[in-house]
Design an enzyme around this catalytic site. Structure first.
Site, PDB file in Angstrom:
ATOM      1  N   HIS A 128       0.874  -1.185   0.000  1.00  0.00           N
ATOM      2  CA  HIS A 128       0.000   0.000   0.000  1.00  0.00           C
ATOM      3  C   HIS A 128       0.908   1.232   0.000  1.00  0.00           C
ATOM      4  O   HIS A 128       2.032   1.175   0.513  1.00  0.00           O
ATOM      5  CB  HIS A 128      -0.829  -0.049   1.287  1.00  0.00           C
ATOM      6  CG  HIS A 128      -1.902   0.986   1.421  1.00  0.00           C
ATOM      7  ND1 HIS A 128      -1.643   2.263   1.832  1.00  0.00           N
ATOM      8  CD2 HIS A 128      -3.242   0.921   1.202  1.00  0.00           C
ATOM      9  CE1 HIS A 128      -2.771   2.942   1.875  1.00  0.00           C
ATOM     10  NE2 HIS A 128      -3.763   2.156   1.500  1.00  0.00           N
ATOM     11  N   ASP A 205       2.918  -4.954   7.972  1.00  0.00           N
ATOM     12  CA  ASP A 205       1.706  -4.145   7.806  1.00  0.00           C
ATOM     13  C   ASP A 205       0.526  -5.117   7.874  1.00  0.00           C
ATOM     14  O   ASP A 205       0.257  -5.843   6.913  1.00  0.00           O
ATOM     15  CB  ASP A 205       1.768  -3.412   6.459  1.00  0.00           C
ATOM     16  CG  ASP A 205       0.456  -2.734   6.110  1.00  0.00           C
ATOM     17  OD1 ASP A 205      -0.530  -2.904   6.864  1.00  0.00           O
ATOM     18  OD2 ASP A 205       0.399  -2.055   5.064  1.00  0.00           O
ATOM     19  N   LYS A 231     -10.410  -0.905  10.531  1.00  0.00           N
ATOM     20  CA  LYS A 231     -10.575  -2.125   9.726  1.00  0.00           C
ATOM     21  C   LYS A 231     -10.873  -3.323  10.633  1.00  0.00           C
ATOM     22  O   LYS A 231     -11.064  -4.436  10.167  1.00  0.00           O
ATOM     23  CB  LYS A 231      -9.324  -2.372   8.887  1.00  0.00           C
ATOM     24  CG  LYS A 231      -9.093  -1.238   7.871  1.00  0.00           C
ATOM     25  CD  LYS A 231      -7.960  -1.524   6.942  1.00  0.00           C
ATOM     26  CE  LYS A 231      -7.415  -0.281   6.277  1.00  0.00           C
ATOM     27  NZ  LYS A 231      -8.121   0.096   5.057  1.00  0.00           N
TER      28      LYS A 231
HETATM   29  N1  PMP Z   1      -1.824  -0.907   4.497  1.00  0.00           N
HETATM   30  C1  PMP Z   1      -2.797  -1.625   3.944  1.00  0.00           C
HETATM   31  C2  PMP Z   1      -2.509  -3.005   3.448  1.00  0.00           C
HETATM   32  C3  PMP Z   1      -4.090  -1.086   3.844  1.00  0.00           C
HETATM   33  O1  PMP Z   1      -5.060  -1.802   3.286  1.00  0.00           O
HETATM   34  C4  PMP Z   1      -4.330   0.208   4.327  1.00  0.00           C
HETATM   35  C5  PMP Z   1      -5.711   0.844   4.200  1.00  0.00           C
HETATM   36  N2  PMP Z   1      -6.329   0.642   2.973  1.00  0.00           N
HETATM   37  C6  PMP Z   1      -3.279   0.925   4.915  1.00  0.00           C
HETATM   38  C7  PMP Z   1      -2.042   0.321   4.985  1.00  0.00           C
HETATM   39  C8  PMP Z   1      -3.463   2.278   5.466  1.00  0.00           C
HETATM   40  O2  PMP Z   1      -4.371   2.246   6.522  1.00  0.00           O
HETATM   41  P1  PMP Z   1      -4.941   3.600   7.178  1.00  0.00           P
HETATM   42  O3  PMP Z   1      -5.444   4.429   6.049  1.00  0.00           O
HETATM   43  O4  PMP Z   1      -6.026   3.127   8.080  1.00  0.00           O
HETATM   44  O5  PMP Z   1      -3.819   4.244   7.899  1.00  0.00           O
END
Ligand code: PMP
Length: 411
Positions: A128, A205, A231
């Site tokens: 991500h 992560d 999440k």
């Molecule tokens: N890593 C992954 C694999 C994610 O799916 C996400 C959210 N889509 C994030 C990091 C970032 O999370 P957040 O926006 O809640 O900080």
């Protein structure tokens, strides 16, 4: 002899989530955007409300009763997190704003102390953006280099390529557990073992993992692990960074402010002990307490039951949706969960999302904050269905039929 097999009662569970009973364009909501954020059970919503009605005050500083009660509730949430992923010390549980905040904390603080010119940091091609950009910023600042583990056509990391990337220069590895755009489950245990054989710390992560299966940070032996509350059926704006004390003790504070200090003079400031050294300023107190309630809720159902229900549901979705004419799944890893990304021949993903919305079906379309994954597959975007334990096979059947309608409109 009959064994006592527990079965997840999805209809009973759905009653716990008020939003699942709303209508969208006059149709019952089918919520398939769980990788973006999960819906909240009533107990979590009520807990936040109860906090503001009965406990609201600032934590860690007040001697008055409300402040002490709020502090106790807040610290109890930290203990719930500790037990949830089996950490051994509260000092290793840092409360943050979410995964992005947790990764930035490590990149900034670990980076400041331990990364220097010529060093290398390894991530994977599945990351991500929030596990790419903080490391790029650090590398730019320090004159270090970012190395990327490649993926194959199924969307799996190529382990042999990872082995070759590791060198004397490698100082940190940060990888995703479960890909948010493809659903690939990375072999993080093997990655950690190999990294540790060379004394390299690893951050996991777990933004798309923590809500789907039991994680044991001691068993995994990761050095850092990040996730977001929202999440995990908890409120937005809260998250966790797990970190081993041996690193956290050595790392400088990430932000300066209230709560993270022990004493302040204009000449010198000394810092608070762990985990507070990394928790500057007033946090989202209600959100953190709500996260504790979300963990209680999940424990009550049981993470093993959630995992087995979701596994069965995903297998069903994979088979059913893959059989839709002219649909191509994107990402076909052997070890995959919860996320079904796809393309429909000749139809832009945004159009798929818009048409499905008229049937009350909420899916995500776009690059999912993983542009390098899209570049690897030579596409600008995918349509993504992501599942939770409150979803049903009926919702998948309904969506498969709705996808056929997309062709009637655009085909
Ligand atoms: N890593 C992954 C694999 C994610 O799916 C996400 C959210 N889509 C994030 C990091 C970032 O999370 P957040 O926006 O809640 O900080």
């Amino acid at each position: 002899m009959l064994t006592d097999v527990k079965i997840l009662d999805v209809q009973k569970i759905r009653k716990d989530f008020p939003i699942l009973h709303t209508l969208v364009h006059g149709k019952p909501l089918v919520y398939f955007d769980n990788a973006a954020t999960t819906q909240k059970p009533l107990c979590v919503i009520q807990k936040e409300e109860e906090y503001y009605k009965t406990l609201n005050s600032n934590i860690h500083r007040g001697v008055h009763s409300l402040s002490q009660k709020a502090t106790t509730a807040y610290e109890q949430a930290r203990e719930k997190v500790l037990r949830f992923f089996n950490a051994s010390r509260l000092s290793e549980i840092i409360i943050t704003k979410g995964t992005t905040d947790s990764i930035n904390l490590v990149a900034s603080s670990f980076g400041k102390k331990f990364i220097k010119e010529g060093d290398e940091i390894i991530i994977s091609h599945l990351e991500h953006h929030s596990n790419i950009v903080p490391w790029q910023l650090l590398c730019e600042e320090k004159g270090a280099a970012l190395k990327v583990i490649p993926i194959n056509d199924k969307g799996e990391i190529i382990f042999e390529a990872f082995e070759k990337l590791i060198s004397e220069k490698t100082k940190f590895i940060s990888v995703v557990y479960v890909s948010n755009s493809l659903g690939t489950v990375n072999p993080v245990k093997e990655i950690i073992q190999l990294a540790h054989s060379r004394n390299i710390p690893v951050l996991i992560d777990a933004a798309q993992a923590i809500q789907h299966f039991k994680i044991d940070v001691q068993e995994l032996d990761c050095d850092f692990l990040a996730f977001s509350g929202h999440k995990l059926y908890a409120p937005t704006g809260v998250g966790i960074l797990y970190g081993k004390e041996k690193y956290l003790e050595e790392m400088p504070p990430y932000q300066g402010g209230g709560d993270m200090i022990s004493s302040v003079t204009f000449e010198k400031t000394t810092y608070n002990s762990l985990p507070y050294k990394f928790e500057a300023g007033t946090p989202n107190i209600a959100g953190v307490i709500g996260m504790g309630t979300a963990i209680d809720y999940l424990n009550e159902i049981g993470m093993d039951l959630i995992s087995s229900y979701e596994k069965d549901l995903f297998e069903y979705a994979n088979a059913k949706l893959s059989s839709v004419e002219k649909l191509t799944p994107i990402g076909t890893a052997e070890n995959k969960l919860s996320v079904f990304s796809f393309a429909l021949e000749g139809i832009h993903p945004h159009d798929i999302g818009t048409i499905l919305d008229f049937d009350g079906i909420a899916i995500r379309t776009g690059h999912h904050c993983t542009q390098p994954v899209m570049q690897r597959f030579g596409i600008p975007a995918t349509a993504r269905i992501s599942l939770s334990f409150y979803n049903t096979k009926e919702e998948i059947d309904f969506t498969a039929d709705a996808l056929k309608k997309v062709f009637e409109v655009f085909g």
